[in-house]
Scaffold this active site. Structure first.
Site, PDB file in Angstrom:
ATOM      1  N   ARG A 152       0.873  -1.100   0.063  1.00 60.92           N
ATOM      2  CA  ARG A 152       0.324   0.033  -0.016  1.00 60.92           C
ATOM      3  C   ARG A 152       0.914   1.159   0.041  1.00 60.92           C
ATOM      4  NH1 ARG A 152      -2.753   2.588   4.883  1.00 60.92           N
ATOM      5  NH2 ARG A 152      -4.653   3.357   4.268  1.00 60.92           N
ATOM      6  N   GLU A 177      -5.710  -1.338   7.199  1.00 58.93           N
ATOM      7  CA  GLU A 177      -4.539  -1.101   8.194  1.00 58.93           C
ATOM      8  C   GLU A 177      -4.631  -2.032   9.410  1.00 58.93           C
ATOM      9  OE1 GLU A 177      -4.358   3.068   9.376  1.00 58.93           O
ATOM     10  OE2 GLU A 177      -4.823   3.907   7.300  1.00 58.93           O
ATOM     11  N   GLU A 179      -9.449   6.597   5.519  1.00 60.66           N
ATOM     12  CA  GLU A 179     -10.434   6.679   6.679  1.00 60.66           C
ATOM     13  C   GLU A 179     -11.382   7.685   6.560  1.00 60.66           C
ATOM     14  OE1 GLU A 179      -7.646   4.434  10.143  1.00 60.66           O
ATOM     15  OE2 GLU A 179      -7.720   6.719  10.209  1.00 60.66           O
TER      16      GLU A 179
END
Length: 398
Positions: free
Chosen positions: A97, A297, A187
């Site tokens: 990522r 994550e 997020e």
């Protein structure tokens, strides 16, 4: 996940992540509650197959070039000095990522650095998960500011998001490192590009339509940039073990008809609950929305010591729900990742796609912002000297 110095409040609370640790852990967003919202029409659907379970195993290594520039070296379990991406690839990782900011402080991951990271990942045999923050620096549920110089009206911002994303994804493809999974923002639990796409402003309103418009623009741009190449789109929130919050977000996303392929979650046990909570949430999401799930994550402490002596985000006061099973030791961390793998393999229909460890290489040497501390240096998969820890084996094939 930003550093401990970057607050993560719910829209009404003002509590930081550090304060949250002292208070019991993760904070549900104000107004979050289970919503029926057409759940009956989606219940029971699945989108995966058994052979897709744990098909994505990787890490976000976006700090890696800065750490190397600071003189950090990494060693595998046998003590051999190797680049970090090569160490995780040899352990079985297949994805990397890459975070990208629009105009960050010098040395942090802008487009040029992100492209260079992608070339390294490709040479190591790793596919690309692209994580544009749509900010000049950190974006998370506490802040999602519009980049300087971008439009600030909905129409102008919508077009800018589309063209910026199209060009970004196109640049990755043009150098032979096409994006495999495109993450639409970082997020995004409370929206993106505030105040235009802010879900929970101070006046108590909820701007789902504006938020969805911006998401659709970015997703359209990503697909345009990918051309005929396959591209999977992930929506990423920070509610790993919080079922009601997850339902609230994705019920609204479903109502707004935002097109996406993967439900992405951050899962940090100190804020998001136990592994049992995670399992319940992932299984519910697969049944409710018919989408596979990916932990975009995740991390866990291997010690409570502080590698740079300047403060850590996770301390002995942290609320770790499964600490009795998985103490903050190298062996305990390895046990946590093994249990995490089992949770993902157990998601019905092979819909537990896998996990991306967050900055497992972020040992002392670089701060979350210029001059700041390495606040996650006890959550890594390398010790303070750069030697791989036993949890590196979590990347192995199932």
């Amino acid at each position: 996940m930003p550093s401990s110095s970057v607050p993560l409040p719910s829209p009404a609370s003002g509590l930081s992540r550090r304060a949250a640790l002292a208070a019991v852990g993760g904070i549900a967003l104000t107004g979050f509650a289970a919503s029926p919202a057409d759940a009956a029409s989606t219940a029971g659907r699945t989108a995966g197959h058994a052979d897709t379970a744990l098909s994505i195993r990787g890490a976000d290594l976006s700090f890696l070039p800065q750490l190397e520039e600071a003189g950090v070296h990494y060693r595998d379990l046998a003590g051999r000095v190797r680049p970090a991406e090569r160490i995780i690839a040899a352990a079985g990782a297949n994805h990397q990522r890459i975070r990208v900011w629009v105009d960050p402080p010098a040395g942090y991951t802008d487009r040029k650095r992100a492209l260079a990271l992608a070339r390294r990942a490709h040479r190591a045999g790793l596919k690309i998960v692209l994580d544009p923050h749509y900010c000049d620096f950190w974006a998370d549920p506490s802040k999602q500011p519009i980049p300087a110089g971008w439009p600030t009206d909905l129409a102008g911002l919508t077009e800018k998001v589309r063209t910026y994303t199209r060009d970004l994804v196109r640049d990755f493809a043009a150098q032979g490192t096409p994006v495999d999974i495109f993450q639409m923002g970082n997020e995004i639990t409370a929206g993106i590009l505030w105040p235009v796409g802010q879900l929970y402003p101070a006046d108590g309103s909820q701007h789902w339509e504006e938020f969805a418009t911006l998401l659709k623009a970015g997703i359209a741009g990503a697909r345009q940039g990918a051309g005929r190449r396959p591209l999977k789109v992930m929506l990423h929130i920070d509610r790993g073990g919080k079922l009601a919050d997850t339902r609230w977000f994705f019920d609204n996303i479903t109502t707004q008809q935002v097109p996406f392929d993967i439900i992405g979650q951050s899962y940090y046990p100190m804020w998001h609950g136990s592994l049992a909570d995670l399992r319940a949430n992932l299984e519910d999401s697969v049944a409710r929305y018919g989408k596979p799930v990916l932990l975009a994550e995740v991390s866990y402490p291997w010690t409570f010591e502080d590698g740079d002596g300047r403060g850590n985000i996770v301390t002995p006061d942290a609320v770790l729900p499964d600490l009795d099973r998985f103490p903050a030791t190298p062996a305990g961390q390895a046990g946590f990742y093994q249990a995490l793998r089992e949770v993902l393999v157990g998601v019905p229909g092979g819909n537990g796609l896998g996990f991306l460890v967050w900055e497992p290489e972020w040992i002392p040497g670089v701060g979350w912002q210029p001059g700041a501390e390495a606040s996650n240096d006890n959550l890594t998969q390398f010790d303070f000297t750069g030697r791989a820890l036993p949890s590196i084996r979590a990347y192995r094939k199932p």
